[in-house]
Design a protein around this motif. Structure first.
Motif, PDB file in Angstrom:
ATOM      1  N   VAL A   1       1.897  -4.613   6.065  1.00  0.00           N
ATOM      2  CA  VAL A   1       2.632  -5.804   6.496  1.00  0.00           C
ATOM      3  C   VAL A   1       2.367  -6.093   7.968  1.00  0.00           C
ATOM      4  O   VAL A   1       2.008  -5.192   8.734  1.00  0.00           O
ATOM      5  N   TRP A   2       2.542  -7.336   8.341  1.00  0.00           N
ATOM      6  CA  TRP A   2       2.401  -7.720   9.755  1.00  0.00           C
ATOM      7  C   TRP A   2       3.352  -8.868  10.061  1.00  0.00           C
ATOM      8  O   TRP A   2       3.724  -9.641   9.170  1.00  0.00           O
ATOM      9  N   TRP A   3       3.762  -8.890  11.346  1.00  0.00           N
ATOM     10  CA  TRP A   3       4.585 -10.013  11.830  1.00  0.00           C
ATOM     11  C   TRP A   3       4.263 -10.200  13.298  1.00  0.00           C
ATOM     12  O   TRP A   3       3.723  -9.300  13.958  1.00  0.00           O
ATOM     13  N   GLU A   4       4.596 -11.350  13.819  1.00  0.00           N
ATOM     14  CA  GLU A   4       4.372 -11.644  15.227  1.00  0.00           C
ATOM     15  C   GLU A   4       5.093 -10.587  16.073  1.00  0.00           C
ATOM     16  O   GLU A   4       6.274 -10.318  15.853  1.00  0.00           O
TER      17      GLU A   4
ATOM     18  N   ASN B   1       0.841  -1.202   0.000  1.00  0.00           N
ATOM     19  CA  ASN B   1       0.000   0.000   0.000  1.00  0.00           C
ATOM     20  C   ASN B   1       0.881   1.259   0.000  1.00  0.00           C
ATOM     21  O   ASN B   1       1.533   1.578   1.007  1.00  0.00           O
ATOM     22  N   GLN B   2       0.921   1.960  -1.124  1.00  0.00           N
ATOM     23  CA  GLN B   2       1.861   3.071  -1.283  1.00  0.00           C
ATOM     24  C   GLN B   2       1.463   4.320  -0.484  1.00  0.00           C
ATOM     25  O   GLN B   2       2.286   5.208  -0.284  1.00  0.00           O
TER      26      GLN B   2
ATOM     27  N   LEU C   1      -5.085 -12.468   7.240  1.00  0.00           N
ATOM     28  CA  LEU C   1      -3.800 -12.131   6.621  1.00  0.00           C
ATOM     29  C   LEU C   1      -3.491 -13.141   5.521  1.00  0.00           C
ATOM     30  O   LEU C   1      -4.085 -14.214   5.476  1.00  0.00           O
ATOM     31  N   ILE C   2      -2.538 -12.761   4.677  1.00  0.00           N
ATOM     32  CA  ILE C   2      -1.900 -13.759   3.817  1.00  0.00           C
ATOM     33  C   ILE C   2      -0.548 -14.031   4.465  1.00  0.00           C
ATOM     34  O   ILE C   2       0.218 -13.089   4.712  1.00  0.00           O
TER      35      ILE C   2
ATOM     36  N   LEU D   1       0.997 -10.341   4.918  1.00  0.00           N
ATOM     37  CA  LEU D   1       0.377  -9.241   4.164  1.00  0.00           C
ATOM     38  C   LEU D   1      -1.061  -9.056   4.653  1.00  0.00           C
ATOM     39  O   LEU D   1      -1.803 -10.037   4.788  1.00  0.00           O
ATOM     40  N   THR D   2      -1.466  -7.813   4.899  1.00  0.00           N
ATOM     41  CA  THR D   2      -2.854  -7.551   5.317  1.00  0.00           C
ATOM     42  C   THR D   2      -3.698  -7.294   4.064  1.00  0.00           C
ATOM     43  O   THR D   2      -3.155  -6.998   2.994  1.00  0.00           O
ATOM     44  N   PRO D   3      -5.049  -7.401   4.203  1.00  0.00           N
ATOM     45  CA  PRO D   3      -5.898  -7.196   3.017  1.00  0.00           C
ATOM     46  C   PRO D   3      -5.705  -5.817   2.390  1.00  0.00           C
ATOM     47  O   PRO D   3      -5.899  -5.649   1.190  1.00  0.00           O
TER      48      PRO D   3
END
Ligand code: SAT
Ligand code: MN
Length: 591
Positions: free
Chosen positions: A341-344, A59-60, A354-355, A335-337
């Motif tokens: 980005v996401w991580w633990e 997402n830019q 998430l993907i 990856l979020t919708p």
């Protein structure tokens, strides 16, 4: 439309031209692309990487200039069992490295790399390790068929024309060849030829295996060159501490991979230390050389951070969160919708969907982690709000303290200081840590990792210790040595020390010791601060008794600890400096 001259700016250096000629005839790429490091080139290559699915545009609005890469799931960390030091004799590589004779390694790699770039582009990536104009800086050329490597190398090193300018007509550069092949662990080799200043890496596309300037050149080949030329290539962060009066003290610190070097190098001091400032020089590698004034000077050869994403958040590392908010390449995070980005550990509660890092649907009920435990960010150092202004100083910065540390849940106190240089080398040589996801293999097992260099020393570890001892002769005002352990736990498995920003307190004691201002007690291990010597003010729910617990030293545990160092010493025995054996005996006697 991309400029059609892009990729055509050849080097004029005859040695580079000859080498590329030979290499391209061997690898048979469809096309050779000469990188110049320009913005235009970055744009075009990024577009191409997105079009071919190698990068996913994030997402830019939220993350300008940021992309996600998913690696092959069989290729997510360094592989120590596939990493070789190819010196003429096995003895020179030493018992801590895999070894193959150069002739044998070439014989094995030649058929694998022959024609391996058919249908592909060969990128020629010139780069500098170190600031332009520094006597410590070195040049490398990486030839690769991975566009991900090109885009990452331009973040991690000063890449492009600047390297050609520095090199001129010289033949003194590292030759690195990277061929992805079919990214098959059966045909994965990271081969170093220190005598020829050469690297060949095949069958991987993971950072530490393929960003050849980093571990391969700056550490494995670098350590070999350092021994030959009288300097040190170390797996160390470098930071500056600025006191409220403006006094700046620089320290370097060796912790194994994924033990918090990036967090420590970018630390935000707690409220009690609001008038103090931490400045980052580097988060992973230090090249150190005695200066004309008799002090030890360090540069960070890199220009970016290839840091571990999991656990990074605004509390643990605010500066990293800022650093990776734009112009960053993420690898193997979730990856979020909406293209974030996401991580633990990024947020307390994970997003509802998430993907995951493999590209599969993920919900908080999923058993697998959303991000790979060794998922990474690759971000330019210029994004870092705490970047030290001295980072481009060709002379480097003078080092007052060298800190060793590992991830140990028991036995090792929060902080102690060595008695002198030889004892400091012993403390570094006997360092240990619990293994992490940064290398493939079991996680959480204690292993000896001398100076955090076990996977990175390009020659015999015993000779490396000798080199460390010898360096003292060329340093009139040597730094002091310290050892830290942020990871000690109680019997309930809880960390004894809060870590992160509170590590500022440990750092303050360290620099006060260096500047002759802090008190300490003598113990068998070295000098240690008592609760009265250590600033605990403003720490909520943390008593002097708890501090004493972090520092507690148990003689029986330490006798066991010494025994467990013997395994390494025995392995290295034929090259082990006698000084270190004496140090071992002195420690046993003190215990
Ligand atoms: O993966 S890297 O080797 O680049 C980082 C590390 O393991 O220290
Ligand atoms: Mn590292």
């Amino acid at each position: 439309m991309a400029n059609e001259n892009l990729g055509t700016r050849k080097s004029t250096n005859r040695h580079i031209l000859d080498w590329i000629e030979v290499t391209s005839r061997h690898c048979e790429p469809d096309k050779i692309f000469w990188c110049d490091g320009s913005e235009e080139e970055k744009r075009a290559l990024t577009q191409e990487a997105v079009a071919s699915g190698i990068l996913i545009e994030l997402n830019q609005q939220k993350l300008p200039g940021c992309y996600l890469h998913r690696s092959n799931p069989n290729d997510v960390a360094r592989v120590e069992q596939c990493t070789y030091i190819c010196t003429p004799s096995e003895d020179e590589a030493g018992p801590a490295n895999n070894w193959k004779a150069p002739r044998e390694m070439y014989a094995m790699l030649r058929p694998m790399t022959k024609g391996s770039m058919r249908g592909r582009t060969m990128y020629v990536v010139p780069y500098l390790m170190g600031p332009p104009g520094s006597p410590m800086t070195k040049v490398g050329i990486e030839v690769t068929d991975s566009i991900y490597v090109v885009l990452s190398m331009r973040v991690m090193a000063r890449m492009g024309q600047v390297a050609y300018d520095e090199l001129g007509n010289s033949d003194d550069f590292n030759r690195g060849l990277h061929c992805m092949l079919d990214v098959n662990p059966e045909r994965r080799f990271i081969a170093h030829f220190p005598h020829e200043n050469k690297i060949i890496s095949v069958g991987s596309n993971y950072g530490g295996n393929v960003l050849l300037g980093k571990k391969c050149f700056a550490l494995r080949i670098g350590s070999y060159l350092g021994k030959r030329e009288g300097w040190l290539a170390e797996h160390m962060l470098i930071l500056g501490v600025e006191s409220p009066t403006g006094e700046k003290t620089f320290v370097s610190a060796a912790f194994p991979s994924a033990c918090g070097k990036t967090n420590f190098a970018m630390m935000v001091p707690p409220p009690k230390f609001k008038d103090w400032k931490i400045w980052t020089i580097g988060d992973d590698i230090a090249w150190m050389k005695p200066g004309v004034d008799g002090r030890l000077y360090a540069i960070n050869p890199e220009a970016g951070y290839f840091g571990v994403a999991p656990g990074t958040n605004a509390e643990t590392n605010r500066n990293a969160m800022e650093t990776i908010s734009h112009d960053t390449i993420y690898t193997n995070v979730a990856l979020t919708p909406d293209g974030d980005v996401w991580w633990e550990g990024k947020t307390e509660t994970p997003p509802p969907e998430l993907i995951d890092w493999r590209g599969n649907q993920w919900t908080p009920d999923s058993k697998e982690k959303a991000a790979h435990p060794n998922s990474r960010f690759c971000a330019p150092m210029t994004n870092n709000p705490s970047l030290a202004p001295e980072v481009n100083d060709p002379n480097g910065v003078p080092i007052s303290a060298i800190i060793f540390g590992g991830r140990r849940s028991s036995t090792i106190p929060l902080v102690y200081s060595a008695f002198n240089w030889i004892h400091g080398v012993y403390v570094g040589a006997t360092m240990s840590s619990e293994t992490t996801a940064a290398a493939s293999g079991a996680v959480g097992q204690v292993r000896r990792d001398p100076m955090a260099m076990l996977p990175f020393c390009g020659y015999n570890m015993g000779e490396y210790f000798k080199h460390w001892l010898n360096m003292r002769k060329n340093i009139k005002y040597p730094p002091r040595f310290f050892h830290v352990n942020w990871f000690r736990k109680n019997e309930q498995g809880e960390y004894l020390w809060p870590g992160f920003g509170e590590n500022m307190r440990v750092l303050k004691w360290i620099i006060d010791r260096c500047n002759g201002r802090a008190h300490a007690h003598e113990t068998p291990l070295g000098w240690v601060p008592g609760p009265e010597d250590f600033d605990l003010e403003g720490m909520e729910n943390f008593s002097p008794e708890q501090f004493a617990e972090t520092q507690q030293m148990n003689n029986e545990d330490w006798k066991r600890e010494v025994l467990s160092t013997d395994e390494l010493f025995m392995k290295l025995y034929s090259h082990l400096p006698k000084e270190l054996i004496f140090q071992r005996e002195l420690l046993v006697a003190r215990l």
